[in-house]
Design an enzyme around this catalytic site. Structure first.
Site, PDB file in Angstrom:
ATOM      1  N   TYR A   2     -93.166 -54.453 -21.138  1.00 43.61           N
ATOM      2  CA  TYR A   2     -93.507 -53.315 -20.280  1.00 43.61           C
ATOM      3  C   TYR A   2     -95.016 -53.260 -19.988  1.00 43.61           C
ATOM      4  O   TYR A   2     -95.438 -53.083 -18.845  1.00 43.61           O
ATOM      5  CB  TYR A   2     -93.020 -52.013 -20.941  1.00 43.61           C
ATOM      6  CG  TYR A   2     -93.470 -50.781 -20.210  1.00 43.61           C
ATOM      7  CD1 TYR A   2     -92.900 -50.432 -18.978  1.00 43.61           C
ATOM      8  CD2 TYR A   2     -94.487 -49.978 -20.705  1.00 43.61           C
ATOM      9  CE1 TYR A   2     -93.335 -49.322 -18.279  1.00 43.61           C
ATOM     10  CE2 TYR A   2     -94.929 -48.867 -20.017  1.00 43.61           C
ATOM     11  CZ  TYR A   2     -94.353 -48.539 -18.809  1.00 43.61           C
ATOM     12  OH  TYR A   2     -94.799 -47.448 -18.112  1.00 43.61           O
ATOM     13  N   VAL A   9    -100.850 -45.184 -12.222  1.00 43.42           N
ATOM     14  CA  VAL A   9    -102.053 -44.475 -12.671  1.00 43.42           C
ATOM     15  C   VAL A   9    -103.345 -45.266 -12.461  1.00 43.42           C
ATOM     16  O   VAL A   9    -104.431 -44.725 -12.649  1.00 43.42           O
ATOM     17  CB  VAL A   9    -101.971 -44.011 -14.150  1.00 43.42           C
ATOM     18  CG1 VAL A   9    -100.952 -42.916 -14.351  1.00 43.42           C
ATOM     19  CG2 VAL A   9    -101.728 -45.177 -15.078  1.00 43.42           C
ATOM     20  N   TYR A  34     -93.637 -39.583  -9.707  1.00 40.29           N
ATOM     21  CA  TYR A  34     -93.614 -38.700 -10.884  1.00 40.29           C
ATOM     22  C   TYR A  34     -93.033 -37.343 -10.485  1.00 40.29           C
ATOM     23  O   TYR A  34     -92.087 -37.272  -9.707  1.00 40.29           O
ATOM     24  CB  TYR A  34     -95.022 -38.557 -11.495  1.00 40.29           C
ATOM     25  CG  TYR A  34     -95.774 -39.858 -11.657  1.00 40.29           C
ATOM     26  CD1 TYR A  34     -95.205 -40.912 -12.380  1.00 40.29           C
ATOM     27  CD2 TYR A  34     -97.031 -40.050 -11.123  1.00 40.29           C
ATOM     28  CE1 TYR A  34     -95.893 -42.108 -12.553  1.00 40.29           C
ATOM     29  CE2 TYR A  34     -97.731 -41.230 -11.302  1.00 40.29           C
ATOM     30  CZ  TYR A  34     -97.152 -42.252 -12.008  1.00 40.29           C
ATOM     31  OH  TYR A  34     -97.825 -43.424 -12.180  1.00 40.29           O
ATOM     32  N   SER A  91     -97.506 -48.381 -12.848  1.00 38.36           N
ATOM     33  CA  SER A  91     -96.099 -48.002 -12.635  1.00 38.36           C
ATOM     34  C   SER A  91     -95.482 -48.563 -11.357  1.00 38.36           C
ATOM     35  O   SER A  91     -94.262 -48.512 -11.202  1.00 38.36           O
ATOM     36  CB  SER A  91     -95.971 -46.484 -12.597  1.00 38.36           C
ATOM     37  OG  SER A  91     -95.717 -46.013 -13.889  1.00 38.36           O
ATOM     38  N   LYS A 146     -92.731 -50.971 -11.793  1.00 40.50           N
ATOM     39  CA  LYS A 146     -91.356 -50.545 -12.118  1.00 40.50           C
ATOM     40  C   LYS A 146     -90.387 -50.932 -11.004  1.00 40.50           C
ATOM     41  O   LYS A 146     -89.214 -51.203 -11.249  1.00 40.50           O
ATOM     42  CB  LYS A 146     -91.318 -49.035 -12.378  1.00 40.50           C
ATOM     43  CG  LYS A 146     -92.032 -48.650 -13.666  1.00 40.50           C
ATOM     44  CD  LYS A 146     -92.117 -47.148 -13.869  1.00 40.50           C
ATOM     45  CE  LYS A 146     -92.611 -46.821 -15.279  1.00 40.50           C
ATOM     46  NZ  LYS A 146     -93.679 -45.882 -15.389  1.00 40.50           N
TER      47      LYS A 146
END
Ligand code: GLU
Length: 303
Positions: free
Chosen positions: A187, A257, A239, A63, A66
Site C-alpha cells: 500500500y 494528500v 474523501y 491516494s 487507489k
C-alpha cells in the site's frame, strides 16, 4: 475551444489560492512541499497535450494510486471483488476506523484507505510480484518509466499507525489474507508512486477511453467495469468532500494528500492538477478550484 488559453486563464484565476491551505504534514517528506506550486495538464484521446505552470514537477500520487490498484484487482477478480468491500460513499475521512467496526471489517468502498488496503491484499494474494506488476502496469499506461519514492514509502510505514490498526482490524474479521506488514508495504509503495501532472493525465487516459489503453489498444477494463469505476470516483473519490466536488466540478475524480487530483471526461480527455496546499478535507484547494473553472469555462462535464 482554445485549451491552451483556458489553462493559462485558470492559472491566473487560481493564483490567490496557491500558497494557501495546509501541506500534508503527517510525514516529514511531504511537509517540505511548497504550497505555492500549481500545475495542470490535459491529455486528449485525439492525442493533444496541454499544460501550464509546474506541470513538470514530480509529486507522490498518494491516494490517486487507489484507482490504479482497483483497476488491476477489478480486471482480475471481476464482481467477486464486491464480496470484500462495498460501493457506498462514507461521508467520513479517508482513514476513519469507526464505520469498519459497525460493518464488521468490510470497507464501505475501495477508495477509502480500508478498501484500498483490501485491494492491496488481493493483489498480493495473486502474485509474489505484486509491486513489480503494479509498476509495469503504470509504466505501460504512462508510456515511460515511473518509479516509487522509496523515502516516502519508508516514512509512511514508520508513521502509519492508523493504517496498521485498520489492517489488523480487518484481519481480525478475516478480510485480510496476508501478513499485515506485507499489505502495508504494498500500500505505501503504491502511494509513493511519483509523477508529474503530464504523466498523471496520460496514465489515466485509459478511463477516458472506457477501459482501453489508447497507447497500445490493450483492454484494461471492460466498458461496464470502466463505467463502474468512474462512478465510484464520482461518489467516493474525494474523501468526505465527494459531494461538494461533484457539485462544483461535475466529473469523476480522485485526489491524494500529495496535492494531486485527476479527473476524467469520458470519451474525451483526462486532466491532472497539482497544488500541495490542502483544505480541511485533505484535498488540494487550488486543484479543486482549477477543475471547477475548467468545467465552467468549457462547458465540458458528464452532465
Ligand atoms: N499514504 C496516505 C495514507 O494512507 C495516503 C492518503 C491519501 O492520499 O489520502 O495515509
Amino acid at each position: 475551444m482554445n485549451l491552451e488559453q483556458i489553462l493559462s486563464t485558470i492559472r491566473e484565476e487560481v493564483s490567490p489560492l496557491t500558497g494557501q491551505g495546509r501541506v500534508a504534514d503527517y510525514i516529514p517528506e511531504l511537509s517540505s512541499q511548497d504550497p505555492g506550486k500549481f500545475g495542470m495538464a490535459i491529455e486528449t484521446l485525439s492525442g493533444e497535450s496541454y499544460s501550464v505552470g509546474d506541470a513538470g514537477d514530480k509529486f507522490t500520487i498518494q491516494s490517486i494510486s487507489k484507482v490504479l490498484t482497483l483497476s488491476l484487482a477489478f480486471s482480475q477478480l471481476g464482481d467477486k471483488l464486491w464480496n470484500r468491500m462495498g460501493v457506498e460513499p462514507t461521508g467520513n475521512p479517508f482513514n476513519s476506523l469507526v464505520q469498519l467496526e459497525y460493518e464488521k471489517g468490510k470497507p464501505r468502498n475501495p477508495l477509502v484507505n480500508a478498501g484500498a488496503l483490501v485491494v492491496s491484499d488481493i493483489l498480493i494474494s495473486r502474485t509474489a510480484y505484486a509491486l513489480k506488476d503494479l509498476l509495469q502496469f503504470v509504466n505501460e499506461l504512462a508510456g515511460e518509466e515511473i518509479v516509487f519514492n522509496q523515502e516516502v514509502a519508508r516514512s509512511e510505514k514508520e508513521w502509519g499507525y492508523i493504517n496498521r490498526a485498520m489492517v489488523n482490524f480487518m484481519k481480525g474479521h478475516d478480510n485480510i489474507e496476508n501478513p499485515t506488514e506485507q499489505v502495508l508495504d504494498m500500500y505505501y509503495h503504491q502511494c509513493s508512486i511519483e509523477m508529474n501532472c503530464v504523466q498523471l493525465a496520460r496514465t489515466f487516459l485509459y478511463l477516458a477511453n472506457h477501459g482501453i489503453n489508447p497507447r497500445n489498444g490493450e483492454k484494461i477494463l471492460s466498458r461496464s467495469q470502466s463505467k463502474r469505476l468512474m462512478s465510484l470516483m464520482l461518489t467516493c473519490g474525494l474523501y468526505d468532500e465527494a459531494g461538494e466536488f461533484a457539485f462544483r466540478v461535475g466529473l469523476p475524480g480522485k485526489s491524494g494528500v500529495g496535492g494531486g487530483i485527476v479527473a476524467i471526461i469520458p470519451g474525451k480527455m483526462s486532466l491532472a492538477v497539482w497544488s500541495p496546499g490542502l483544505n480541511d478535507h485533505g484535498n488540494s484547494l487550488a486543484g479543486i478550484m482549477a477543475l471547477e473553472l475548467f468545467t465552467t469555462k468549457t462547458g465540458l462535464s458528464i452532465f
